[in-house]
Design an enzyme around this catalytic site. Structure first.
Site, PDB file in Angstrom:
ATOM      1  N   GLU A 143      40.562  39.138  37.384  1.00  0.00           N
ATOM      2  CA  GLU A 143      40.612  39.206  38.575  1.00  0.00           C
ATOM      3  C   GLU A 143      40.877  37.861  39.509  1.00  0.00           C
ATOM      4  OE1 GLU A 143      37.113  41.227  42.009  1.00  0.00           O
ATOM      5  OE2 GLU A 143      37.016  41.330  39.747  1.00  0.00           O
ATOM      6  N   ASP A 144      39.997  36.964  39.124  1.00  0.00           N
ATOM      7  CA  ASP A 144      39.835  35.304  39.689  1.00  0.00           C
ATOM      8  C   ASP A 144      40.939  33.982  39.294  1.00  0.00           C
ATOM      9  OD1 ASP A 144      37.385  36.628  41.094  1.00  0.00           O
ATOM     10  OD2 ASP A 144      36.275  35.902  39.501  1.00  0.00           O
TER      11      ASP A 144
END
Length: 759
Positions: free
Chosen positions: A97-98
């Site tokens: 996600e990051d």
């Protein structure tokens, strides 16, 4: 999360367990010993190092280096007894996600098992449980499917949520409250259902802290204020119990006082409607022994020393909770004359109470295969029920209500005549029990015996009841049952029976009528064709099945159906294409009408909502009430009402000679605010009669910004009810969308658009 905070002055300190793991890996490279344990250490260490390098330069809202969060999550999973793949997923759960790392790269580096866990947690992180009803329901469905594939996904997510809750103070107030509410309503009950008591209690207390800060501080101060007296009293009682158990020869592992968590105290105060000073058992004595037999022997000692309070004894060893929790609970009058709760369990039961399903990993089995737990496991009956509701309950609001009820642990345990235990929702009746055993038993239920006594079907079942269902071949569900059943399975199967019983007979009768008229050859293809769907809509029915049912019970004539079908056939440009698409139906069996009058082209500059009547007096016909998006035709009236606008195919247009027909069309570019923006439509809904069904229907209309002009409800004893509604619709698309949402309601049997005969 905040990944762009200023550079932190907080140093990251590697926790001791991770330092030992790194040292183990380092030593294993110099050793020729077995590589099984070092291999696990190597996976954990590589995951940490990869996460550390990728999260470098990222910071949380607290100003801490971001790596502190995944390390904390991995530590929580390690404490639960998670394997190397699960701990590695804790380190890596935010990577996809990051950062720019892909799932494929994760699999190459750490294997498929780690990839699937990280992907599952990443998907859960995107779900919003406070969004609009439809989206929220869909997020729940996806979450339970993810849990069904691998239960470890939700355990990693719970560890992630717990650490985020511990650092929630750094977020804005509105965000804090949103996360805390979601935690209390969704994740704390999930932790409870998985039996992870240590997660559940802390999640509830942290949510309590941010949702009701004043009450939290008040109870916290009261608990702290009386702590010394309470601890002294509990220590004295514990010493007395130790002495007596030693006298009778019962070995014990631990006897100690346990304060209840703050949210639990609040719930008890609210449930009993008492103040804090009136709640005596804010702490409990816990006795941990070695065997089940010693549990019951210790119970006898407790009841011999202190007077038990009638009705306050619970045997969760003989009847474990769905989350596998086992213990003996009893409430006695303590030395000071105040109630005291005593819990007695074995060491294994204590581990399960603390770690839940994770105790299966931490204390029982080895290897990785045991992690792949699915709803087929007996311990996940509650998850199977949640998955069953996904197919049973189509309406989002109803699904959400049952899901949130189903997550909370409020079960009653009853027995079949053979001694099998059945878990039901609190407030369940013999009808709920019958449908839990089998749908056909519920459908043919004629009576019930509870503890060998005949009872009414709405009798509330209690823990330990032995329930026997009496069936008869000719018995059928009663609509009255919907007024007292509480389980979603029973409620939905009663509805399904009513939806199927008469409706299927009528559909079959309607098919037979068409078959006699058109022949059997190619009928199946015809019923699935676009012209047949068009004919159904022009007869004011949402689907071909609705049309067949209406034909079967005489609501519409066969002649009218054939006329609508002829018109739909003519709309096709080629008879040959139509014949081929129907698998051999003879087009001569459907004599064609003259070709419909061609509608005029749209004129973007026109201010009239209808193209073709500019400057003329006209009105929308009340017999078919057309709305924008539907094909229309104008009819020159004989009186002074000008041109009447009808839906194409309206039966009142059939006898009109061609010289009185005016080609018209809707003006999709009409922006004249002086013109009406909505059009009247009358609908009729057949429903299973229950309290609140009209409210549910009206709420769907409100969600679509539809005004209700009038409503009329007709009810009959033990029969379906008819609801007639007059609504204002913008266009055909809005009408179709509304029909779809209303038909999803479990109590809706039939929905049709009405024709109002024009005077």
């Amino acid at each position: 999360m905040n990944l762009t905070a200023p550079t932190s002055t907080i140093e990251f300190v590697i926790p001791e367990w991770l330092r030992e793991c790194l040292n183990t890996r380092h030593l294993s490279h110099k050793s020729d010993a077995s590589h099984e344990a070092p291999g696990e250490a190597d996976l954990i260490c590589r995951a940490f190092e990869f996460a550390y390098s990728l999260h470098e330069g990222q910071y949380r809202a607290s100003g801490e280096p971001y790596i502190i969060h995944p390390v904390a999550v991995a530590g929580l999973l390690r404490d639960l007894g998670g394997g190397s793949a699960m701990i590695a997923a804790g380190f890596l759960h935010d990577i996809v996600e990051d950062t720019d790392v892909t799932s494929e790269e994760l699999e190459q580096r750490f294997g498929k098992e780690v990839r699937l866990l990280v992907e599952g947690v990443t998907k859960l992180s995107k779900f919003n449980f406070s969004s609009k009803t439809e989206r929220q329901a869909e997020n729940f469905r996806r979450m339970f499917l993810a849990m069904a594939q691998d239960i470890r996904v939700i355990v990693v997510k719970l560890a992630d949520r717990l650490h985020n809750m511990r650092t929630l103070e750094y977020l804005p107030d509105q965000k804090r409250r949103q996360i805390a509410l979601e935690t209390r309503e969704i994740f704390a009950p999930l932790a409870n259902r998985l039996g992870i008591g240590r997660f559940k209690w802390e999640l509830e207390d942290l949510s309590f802290k941010y949702l009701e800060p004043e009450s939290y501080r008040e109870i916290q101060e009261l608990v702290a204020e009386k702590r010394a007296d309470r601890e002294a009293r509990l220590t004295k009682i514990a010493e007395s119990l130790k002495h007596r158990l030693q006298q009778v020869g019962i070995p014990y592992n631990e006897i100690s006082g346990r304060p209840k968590h703050l949210y639990g105290i609040l719930q008890k105060m609210q449930r009993q409607q008492k103040g804090y000073n009136e709640i005596y058992d804010v702490a409990a004595i816990r006795i941990i022994v070695n065997t089940n037999d010693e549990c019951y022997r210790a119970l006898a000692v407790v009841h011999d020393m202190f007077r038990p309070i009638p009705g306050r004894f619970k045997d969760y060893i003989g009847l474990p909770k769905p989350n596998r929790y086992q213990s003996l609970h009893t409430v006695v009058i303590g030395p000071s004359g105040k109630p005291l709760e005593v819990q007695i369990r074995t060491l294994e039961m204590h581990h399960i109470a603390e770690y839940g399903i994770a105790a299966h990993w931490k204390y029982k089995e080895t290897g990785n295969s045991h992690h792949q737990m699915t709803p087929t496991d007996e311990k996940f009956t509650w998850l199977r029920q949640l998955l069953d509701w996904q197919s049973d309950l189509k309406d989002a609001q109803e699904y959400l209500e049952h899901i949130k009820d189903g997550l909370f642990d409020g079960d009653v345990y009853v027995f079949t005549p053979n001694g099998d235990v059945v878990s039901l929702s609190r407030g369940a009746t013999p009808v709920d029990f019958a449908y839990r055993i089998h749908t056909e038993i519920g459908n043919h239920c004629a009576g019930a015996r509870v503890n060998e006594r005949m009872v009414t079907l709405d009798t509330l079942l209690k823990n330990g009841d032995i329930v026997e269902i009496l069936t008869q071949k000719n018995s059928r569900p009663s609509l009255d049952w919907l007024n007292f059943v509480v389980t979603p399975g029973a409620r939905n199967r009663i509805r399904q029976w009513y939806k199927r019983s008469n409706r299927e007979e009528n559909i079959a009768r309607g098919r037979e009528m068409l078959e006699r008229e058109l022949g059997k050859n190619g009928l199946e293809a015809l019923l699935k064709s676009a012209p047949m769907q068009t004919a159904a809509e022009r007869c004011n029915y949402h689907s071909v099945e609705d049309l067949l049912a209406a034909l079967g019970y005489g609501e519409i004539t066969l002649n009218l159906v054939l006329n609508r079908l002829r018109e739909a056939v003519k709309v096709q440009q080629s008879i040959a294409k139509a014949s081929e698409g129907w698998g051999g139906i003879d087009p001569q069996a459907l004599p064609l009408l003259p070709a419909p009058t061609k509608a005029p082209p749209l004129l973007p500059s026109s201010k009239s909502p209808i193209i073709g009547v500019e400057g003329l007096l006209y009105h929308v016909a009340g017999c078919c009430t057309p709305v924008p998006g539907e094909p229309i035709i104008g009819v020159v009236t004989r009186g002074s009402r000008g041109i009447s606008i009808h839906r194409q195919g309206c039966p009142n247009v059939e006898p009109v000679p061609g010289d009185r027909l005016v080609p018209v069309n809707w003006n999709s570019t009409d922006h004249d605010s002086g013109r009406p923006q909505t059009y009247p439509v009358d609908i009729q809904i057949e429903v299973i009669d229950r309290v609140g069904v009209l409210k549910d229907i009206l709420s769907r209309l409100t969600d679509n910004n539809i005004n209700v002009r009038n409503a009329q409800v007709k009810t009959y004893p033990d029969q379906t009810a008819m609801i007639d509604l007059g609504i204002d619709i913008r266009d055909h698309e809005q009408l179709e969308r509304t029909f779809t949402q209303i038909k999803k309601l479990s109590d809706v049997l039939n929905l049709r658009r009405l024709n109002q005969v024009e005077g």
